[in-house]
Write a protein that holds these residues in place. Structure first.
Motif, PDB file in Angstrom:
ATOM      1  N   ALA A 228       0.817  -1.208   0.000  1.00 31.64           N
ATOM      2  CA  ALA A 228       0.000   0.000   0.000  1.00 31.64           C
ATOM      3  C   ALA A 228       0.853   1.261   0.000  1.00 31.64           C
ATOM      4  O   ALA A 228       0.488   2.274  -0.595  1.00 31.64           O
ATOM      5  CB  ALA A 228      -0.935  -0.006   1.213  1.00 31.64           C
ATOM      6  N   ASN A 230       3.012   3.007  -1.569  1.00 27.75           N
ATOM      7  CA  ASN A 230       3.720   3.318  -2.807  1.00 27.75           C
ATOM      8  C   ASN A 230       3.172   4.636  -3.349  1.00 27.75           C
ATOM      9  O   ASN A 230       2.104   5.100  -2.949  1.00 27.75           O
ATOM     10  CB  ASN A 230       3.576   2.186  -3.834  1.00 27.75           C
ATOM     11  N   ASN A 233      -0.516   4.764  -4.666  1.00 26.65           N
ATOM     12  CA  ASN A 233      -1.565   4.109  -3.894  1.00 26.65           C
ATOM     13  C   ASN A 233      -2.822   4.953  -3.719  1.00 26.65           C
ATOM     14  O   ASN A 233      -3.937   4.439  -3.794  1.00 26.65           O
ATOM     15  CB  ASN A 233      -1.031   3.698  -2.521  1.00 26.65           C
ATOM     16  N   PRO A 251      -4.967  -0.219   1.266  1.00 22.95           N
ATOM     17  CA  PRO A 251      -4.986  -0.639  -0.143  1.00 22.95           C
ATOM     18  C   PRO A 251      -5.854   0.261  -1.002  1.00 22.95           C
ATOM     19  O   PRO A 251      -6.970   0.627  -0.615  1.00 22.95           O
ATOM     20  CB  PRO A 251      -5.548  -2.069  -0.065  1.00 22.95           C
ATOM     21  N   GLY A 252      -5.340   0.619  -2.174  1.00 22.94           N
ATOM     22  CA  GLY A 252      -6.003   1.590  -3.024  1.00 22.94           C
ATOM     23  C   GLY A 252      -6.981   1.007  -4.026  1.00 22.94           C
ATOM     24  O   GLY A 252      -7.328  -0.175  -3.997  1.00 22.94           O
TER      25      GLY A 252
END
Length: 274
Positions: A228, A230, A233, A251-252
């Motif tokens: 996640a 990054n 994201n 989490p995207g």
């Protein structure tokens, strides 16, 4: 970190209740009539900061009603202790159950809040005997408490982990046997079930544990996604300035698209099956 009034830019989750359950779920509320699929799980299933979580994406792709009963930071206990949810799920065509970590449930060593399972309530006499030097009043959350125990003594921490693993399997067996519908487990993580990790969710759950539950479900779908944290994201996520840090760790949109893509063909087969 939660904010009662997070400010401009925050997503309206339209909280609602189903049946006699005391839990609040993500809305808008949908009718529990006819054929439908139900989704159980934690923060990812709920779709924190996500306008269209994977439960909605699956419903749109299949043209089939889907009801999101994910709970932020949920553990298994939040579902096994709520009989109205079991009754609702038993009327569904299929239940998708996100694999949840083993840390957020009561066990022989400690107890958690019945609805907010990430909240640590207190140690058992057994835990206090094993960790005499630890002041458990310092901890409000299970993950923080477990990290402290690991730092105190790796060997004794191993006893706690083994208890959590055994409790997870027993609790999952009981839950799956109680759900009178088709069932699909969803592994949604940055790691594979083979990778041993005491940091990444679902905490402490491994391949051996999943295989013990496999005979009780119709399928197990595994989605291993990129971390996640990054630079891409948060693209497409909806959050206020106060929620930005939490959003970066969640989490995207791409993860929800990936999960939906993996679930659609499996659910399509189960829904059409006689």
């Amino acid at each position: 970190m939660a904010f009662e009034h997070p400010g401009d830019g925050a997503l309206d989750y339209l909280p609602c209740r189903y049946g006699k359950s005391r839990l609040l779920f993500r809305g808008p509320k949908k009718p529990l009539e006819g054929r439908f699929a139900v989704f159980f799980g934690g923060t990812e299933t709920y779709g924190k900061f996500i306008e269209y979580p994977f439960a909605d994406l699956v419903g749109d792709a299949l043209g089939f009603p889907t009801i999101n009963m994910g709970c932020v930071n949920a553990g298994i206990d939040v579902y096994t202790r709520d009989q109205p949810l079991t009754q609702i799920a038993s009327r569904a065509e299929v239940a998708v159950i996100q694999v949840l970590g083993a840390q957020n449930m009561s066990n022989r060593f400690y107890s958690v809040h019945p609805r907010r399972n990430d909240r640590f309530i207190g140690p058992s006499a057994l835990m206090q005997t094993i960790y005499r030097e630890v002041d458990f009043t310092e901890y409000a959350f299970t993950r923080h408490m477990l990290q402290a125990l690991q730092d105190h003594c790796e060997r004794r921490f191993g006893l706690v982990v083994e208890e959590l693993k055994a409790a997870w399997v027993a609790r999952m067996r009981s839950w799956m046997e109680a759900l009178e519908c088709r069932k699909v487990l969803l592994w949604l993580s940055e790691r594979t079930p083979e990778e041993e990790d005491h940091v990444l969710d679902p905490l402490f759950v491994d391949r051996r544990m999943l295989e013990q539950i496999r005979p009780l479900v119709d399928d197990i779908i595994e989605v291993v996604h990129m971390p996640a944290m990054n630079e891409f994201n948060t693209e497409g996520m909806v959050f206020s300035e106060l929620e930005a840090q939490a959003a970066r760790q969640t989490p995207g949109v791409s993860v929800h698209i990936e999960a939906a893509a993996a679930l659609v063909p499996v659910l399509e087969g189960l829904i059409e099956a006689p």
